[in-house]
Write a protein that holds these residues in place. Structure first.
Motif, PDB file in Angstrom:
ATOM      1  N   LEU A 284     -34.689   7.486  12.728  1.00  0.00           N
ATOM      2  CA  LEU A 284     -33.618   8.052  13.352  1.00  0.00           C
ATOM      3  C   LEU A 284     -32.103   7.631  13.509  1.00  0.00           C
ATOM      4  O   LEU A 284     -31.095   8.188  13.228  1.00  0.00           O
ATOM      5  CB  LEU A 284     -33.487   8.356  14.827  1.00  0.00           C
ATOM      6  N   VAL A 285     -32.129   6.251  14.135  1.00  0.00           N
ATOM      7  CA  VAL A 285     -30.643   5.040  14.404  1.00  0.00           C
ATOM      8  C   VAL A 285     -29.901   5.244  12.926  1.00  0.00           C
ATOM      9  O   VAL A 285     -28.631   5.012  12.376  1.00  0.00           O
ATOM     10  CB  VAL A 285     -31.352   4.430  14.621  1.00  0.00           C
ATOM     11  N   GLU A 286     -30.707   5.096  11.667  1.00  0.00           N
ATOM     12  CA  GLU A 286     -29.878   4.863  10.649  1.00  0.00           C
ATOM     13  C   GLU A 286     -29.626   6.224  10.071  1.00  0.00           C
ATOM     14  O   GLU A 286     -28.463   6.617   9.411  1.00  0.00           O
ATOM     15  CB  GLU A 286     -31.385   4.492   9.333  1.00  0.00           C
ATOM     16  N   CYS A 287     -30.670   6.916  10.294  1.00  0.00           N
ATOM     17  CA  CYS A 287     -29.920   8.578   9.772  1.00  0.00           C
ATOM     18  C   CYS A 287     -28.361   9.024  10.922  1.00  0.00           C
ATOM     19  O   CYS A 287     -27.753   9.001   9.736  1.00  0.00           O
ATOM     20  CB  CYS A 287     -30.585   9.597   9.552  1.00  0.00           C
ATOM     21  N   PHE A 288     -28.658   8.679  12.137  1.00  0.00           N
ATOM     22  CA  PHE A 288     -27.561   9.390  12.283  1.00  0.00           C
ATOM     23  C   PHE A 288     -26.171   8.062  12.464  1.00  0.00           C
ATOM     24  O   PHE A 288     -24.999   8.567  12.363  1.00  0.00           O
ATOM     25  CB  PHE A 288     -27.961   8.841  13.982  1.00  0.00           C
ATOM     26  N   LYS A 289     -26.558   6.617  12.135  1.00  0.00           N
ATOM     27  CA  LYS A 289     -24.888   6.644  11.574  1.00  0.00           C
ATOM     28  C   LYS A 289     -24.446   6.486  10.072  1.00  0.00           C
ATOM     29  O   LYS A 289     -23.512   6.720   9.804  1.00  0.00           O
ATOM     30  CB  LYS A 289     -25.388   4.204  11.309  1.00  0.00           C
ATOM     31  N   SER A 290     -25.537   6.967   9.208  1.00  0.00           N
ATOM     32  CA  SER A 290     -24.897   7.599   7.632  1.00  0.00           C
ATOM     33  C   SER A 290     -24.463   8.668   7.941  1.00  0.00           C
ATOM     34  O   SER A 290     -23.638   8.896   7.075  1.00  0.00           O
ATOM     35  CB  SER A 290     -26.045   7.790   7.429  1.00  0.00           C
ATOM     36  N   LEU A 291     -24.644   9.769   9.387  1.00  0.00           N
ATOM     37  CA  LEU A 291     -23.460  10.907   9.124  1.00  0.00           C
ATOM     38  C   LEU A 291     -22.273  10.217  10.520  1.00  0.00           C
ATOM     39  O   LEU A 291     -21.607  11.794  10.758  1.00  0.00           O
ATOM     40  CB  LEU A 291     -24.891  12.013   9.817  1.00  0.00           C
ATOM     41  N   HIS A 292     -22.247   9.172   9.955  1.00  0.00           N
ATOM     42  CA  HIS A 292     -21.184   8.996  11.233  1.00  0.00           C
ATOM     43  C   HIS A 292     -21.257   9.702  12.417  1.00  0.00           C
ATOM     44  O   HIS A 292     -20.163  10.521  13.120  1.00  0.00           O
ATOM     45  CB  HIS A 292     -19.836   9.387  10.668  1.00  0.00           C
ATOM     46  N   LEU A 293     -22.531   9.877  13.173  1.00  0.00           N
ATOM     47  CA  LEU A 293     -22.367  10.505  14.520  1.00  0.00           C
ATOM     48  C   LEU A 293     -22.949   8.945  15.370  1.00  0.00           C
ATOM     49  O   LEU A 293     -23.210   7.884  15.901  1.00  0.00           O
ATOM     50  CB  LEU A 293     -24.098  11.330  14.628  1.00  0.00           C
ATOM     51  N   ASN A 294     -22.292   9.289  16.715  1.00  0.00           N
ATOM     52  CA  ASN A 294     -22.491   9.282  18.307  1.00  0.00           C
ATOM     53  C   ASN A 294     -23.674   8.698  18.777  1.00  0.00           C
ATOM     54  O   ASN A 294     -23.465  10.223  19.108  1.00  0.00           O
ATOM     55  CB  ASN A 294     -20.939   9.114  18.832  1.00  0.00           C
ATOM     56  N   PHE A 295     -24.467   7.790  19.359  1.00  0.00           N
ATOM     57  CA  PHE A 295     -25.139   7.948  20.329  1.00  0.00           C
ATOM     58  C   PHE A 295     -25.406   6.792  20.796  1.00  0.00           C
ATOM     59  O   PHE A 295     -25.127   5.659  20.983  1.00  0.00           O
ATOM     60  CB  PHE A 295     -26.190   7.742  19.383  1.00  0.00           C
ATOM     61  N   ILE A 296     -25.987   7.184  21.689  1.00  0.00           N
ATOM     62  CA  ILE A 296     -26.532   6.250  23.086  1.00  0.00           C
ATOM     63  C   ILE A 296     -27.272   5.462  22.816  1.00  0.00           C
ATOM     64  O   ILE A 296     -28.741   6.296  22.616  1.00  0.00           O
ATOM     65  CB  ILE A 296     -26.547   6.908  24.567  1.00  0.00           C
ATOM     66  N   HIS A 345     -37.860  15.822   9.052  1.00  0.00           N
ATOM     67  CA  HIS A 345     -37.545  17.091   9.522  1.00  0.00           C
ATOM     68  C   HIS A 345     -36.831  17.133   9.415  1.00  0.00           C
ATOM     69  O   HIS A 345     -35.382  17.704   9.227  1.00  0.00           O
ATOM     70  CB  HIS A 345     -38.521  17.794  10.003  1.00  0.00           C
ATOM     71  N   LEU A 346     -36.374  16.600  10.496  1.00  0.00           N
ATOM     72  CA  LEU A 346     -34.444  16.404  11.701  1.00  0.00           C
ATOM     73  C   LEU A 346     -34.298  15.957  10.963  1.00  0.00           C
ATOM     74  O   LEU A 346     -32.858  16.564  10.315  1.00  0.00           O
ATOM     75  CB  LEU A 346     -35.033  15.895  12.909  1.00  0.00           C
ATOM     76  N   ILE A 347     -34.102  15.009   9.728  1.00  0.00           N
ATOM     77  CA  ILE A 347     -33.365  13.870   9.565  1.00  0.00           C
ATOM     78  C   ILE A 347     -32.447  15.117   7.994  1.00  0.00           C
ATOM     79  O   ILE A 347     -31.254  15.607   7.740  1.00  0.00           O
ATOM     80  CB  ILE A 347     -33.158  13.654   8.334  1.00  0.00           C
ATOM     81  N   ALA A 348     -33.842  15.835   7.305  1.00  0.00           N
ATOM     82  CA  ALA A 348     -33.392  17.088   6.641  1.00  0.00           C
ATOM     83  C   ALA A 348     -32.333  18.041   6.760  1.00  0.00           C
ATOM     84  O   ALA A 348     -31.649  18.345   6.213  1.00  0.00           O
ATOM     85  CB  ALA A 348     -34.484  16.945   5.591  1.00  0.00           C
ATOM     86  N   ALA A 349     -32.486  18.544   8.107  1.00  0.00           N
ATOM     87  CA  ALA A 349     -32.065  19.636   8.455  1.00  0.00           C
ATOM     88  C   ALA A 349     -30.689  19.030   8.761  1.00  0.00           C
ATOM     89  O   ALA A 349     -29.939  20.180   8.559  1.00  0.00           O
ATOM     90  CB  ALA A 349     -32.809  19.998   9.822  1.00  0.00           C
ATOM     91  N   LEU A 350     -30.492  17.852   9.933  1.00  0.00           N
ATOM     92  CA  LEU A 350     -29.244  17.900   9.939  1.00  0.00           C
ATOM     93  C   LEU A 350     -28.203  17.731   8.653  1.00  0.00           C
ATOM     94  O   LEU A 350     -26.890  17.408   9.088  1.00  0.00           O
ATOM     95  CB  LEU A 350     -29.184  16.356  10.860  1.00  0.00           C
ATOM     96  N   ASN A 351     -29.089  16.252   7.607  1.00  0.00           N
ATOM     97  CA  ASN A 351     -28.332  16.772   6.355  1.00  0.00           C
ATOM     98  C   ASN A 351     -27.433  18.560   5.995  1.00  0.00           C
ATOM     99  O   ASN A 351     -26.376  18.273   5.089  1.00  0.00           O
ATOM    100  CB  ASN A 351     -29.103  15.877   5.195  1.00  0.00           C
ATOM    101  N   LYS A 352     -28.338  18.910   6.183  1.00  0.00           N
ATOM    102  CA  LYS A 352     -27.975  20.369   5.719  1.00  0.00           C
ATOM    103  C   LYS A 352     -27.326  21.075   6.312  1.00  0.00           C
ATOM    104  O   LYS A 352     -26.046  21.720   5.542  1.00  0.00           O
ATOM    105  CB  LYS A 352     -29.302  21.641   5.458  1.00  0.00           C
ATOM    106  N   ILE A 353     -26.740  21.121   7.286  1.00  0.00           N
ATOM    107  CA  ILE A 353     -26.581  21.612   8.318  1.00  0.00           C
ATOM    108  C   ILE A 353     -24.371  20.984   7.884  1.00  0.00           C
ATOM    109  O   ILE A 353     -23.604  21.239   8.434  1.00  0.00           O
ATOM    110  CB  ILE A 353     -26.372  21.261  10.353  1.00  0.00           C
TER     111      ILE A 353
END
Length: 355
Positions: A284-296, A345-353
């Motif tokens: 998940l962290v790899e996904c968030f970084k690729s989408l430039h999302l901040n996370f804790i 599933h989450l990663i694909a959904a986030l990329n789509k959105i």
């Protein structure tokens, strides 16, 4: 009706949206629930067998004292059974502990901003006064909490790891905090996510030094028994006796007791749960970084992620069959770590959105 004034402003606790509810609403067949910090592996084979073997006895009331389960917990943690209280999940224990020590409007309960939502709920329900310490980097500011102690303070809650932020205090920080808290002031160290840390169990050793320390843990997370609701507390025998005085009889059902005993013995399942969580975190962290999302950065089985329009993203994810959790932090969604497939599933959904 003359309801207690303290509860009039309360809203009922809202859990994560059930899979069945979303399926009914949107007629979806593929749903990934990443909202409630549940163990995505399901129950272990050993626990399933123990549950099946127990079914012939569920016409009988359970052991109200939970003798065998207390014995198993005592053996695991090298404590005495007299130091253990059992609850219908650790949530119930948090409420029972508050009922033991809090009784008046002038009584104060200290907890951190962005801490577990049950702390303010039980404080308000009892008509007491919440004293909220501002968060420090989304976590507990223990120095601030110490400065807020007054003669009216009756209880302190500390969640470690913290929910919903996933932040972690070091053992040294918690120990030094306990050294400075007045001896007679109870401190609840809420360790619902402790097993995911996969570290030495230092806090248990502190019980012999701090008679005001109450540790709460649960079988709902790493042990995979969220649907059976089993939690426990470890503390001095005196405090445990107080908790048991306000505990409802038979609050932990027979099947839950049997399942919890089996879960404690299944080290392989626990190890697998920790590994799946660790691998999922990296995924998940790899996904968030690729989408430039901040996370804790999290030390639990969830991650709090920042979005410009968090509720719009939440609703968009529901349409994609992914359930996450809005939390009491503006702009953040808490995302539980699932199996590899659920995470994908989450990663694909986030990329789509978002893309």
């Amino acid at each position: 009706m003359n309801a207690c004034e303290s509860i009039l402003g309360l809203s009922p606790y809202q859990g994560g949206k059930p899979i069945e509810e979303l399926a009914r609403e949107l007629c979806l067949t593929k749903i990934s629930k990443l909202a409630s910090n549940e163990n995505p592996l399901g129950i272990s084979i050993k626990v399933k067998k123990a549950i099946n073997d127990s079914l012939s006895s569920i016409n009988r009331y359970p052991d109200g004292n939970c003798f065998e389960l207390k014995k198993a917990i005592a053996t695991k943690h090298n404590v005495t059974s007299e130091m253990i209280s059992l609850g219908n999940g650790s949530n119930e224990l948090l409420e029972l502990i508050a009922r033991v020590f809090v009784s008046k409007q002038t009584d104060e309960v200290i907890f951190s901003q962005y801490a577990f939502v049950v702390y303010p709920l039980v404080t308000q329900a009892l008509g007491a006064t919440a004293v909220v310490s501002p968060a420090k980097n989304f976590g507990h500011d223990l120095d601030s909490m110490l400065s807020m102690i007054t003669t009216y303070t009756k209880l302190i809650f500390v969640a470690n790891p913290n929910n919903p932020t996933g932040t972690l205090l070091t053992d040294k920080e918690v120990y030094n905090f306990l050294k400075q808290v007045p001896e007679g002031l109870p401190v609840v160290l809420d360790q619902a996510y402790f097993e995911y840390l996969n570290i030495d169990d230092s806090a248990i050793q502190w019980l012999s030094e701090f008679s005001n320390l109450i540790i709460t843990r649960t079988f709902s997370k790493a042990y995979g028994l969220a649907g059976l609701r089993v939690g426990y507390s470890l503390c001095s025998p005196l405090v445990a006796d107080f908790i048991n005085r306000v505990r409802e009889p038979f609050n932990v059902n027979f099947t839950a007791q049997v399942a919890a005993i089996a879960a404690l013995k299944d080290d392989d399942y626990l190890s697998e749960s920790i590994k799946v969580n660790s691998d999922g975190y990296e995924q998940l962290v790899e996904c968030f970084k690729s989408l430039h999302l901040n996370f804790i950065p999290s030390h639990a089985n969830f991650i709090a992620v920042e979005f410009d329009d968090a509720m719009d993203i939440y609703n968009a994810l529901l349409k994609e069959g992914v359930i996450v959790r809005p939390v009491e932090m503006s702009g953040y969604l808490r995302i539980s770590i699932g199996t590899f497939e659920e995470n994908a599933h989450l990663i694909a959904a986030l990329n789509k959105i978002l893309c």
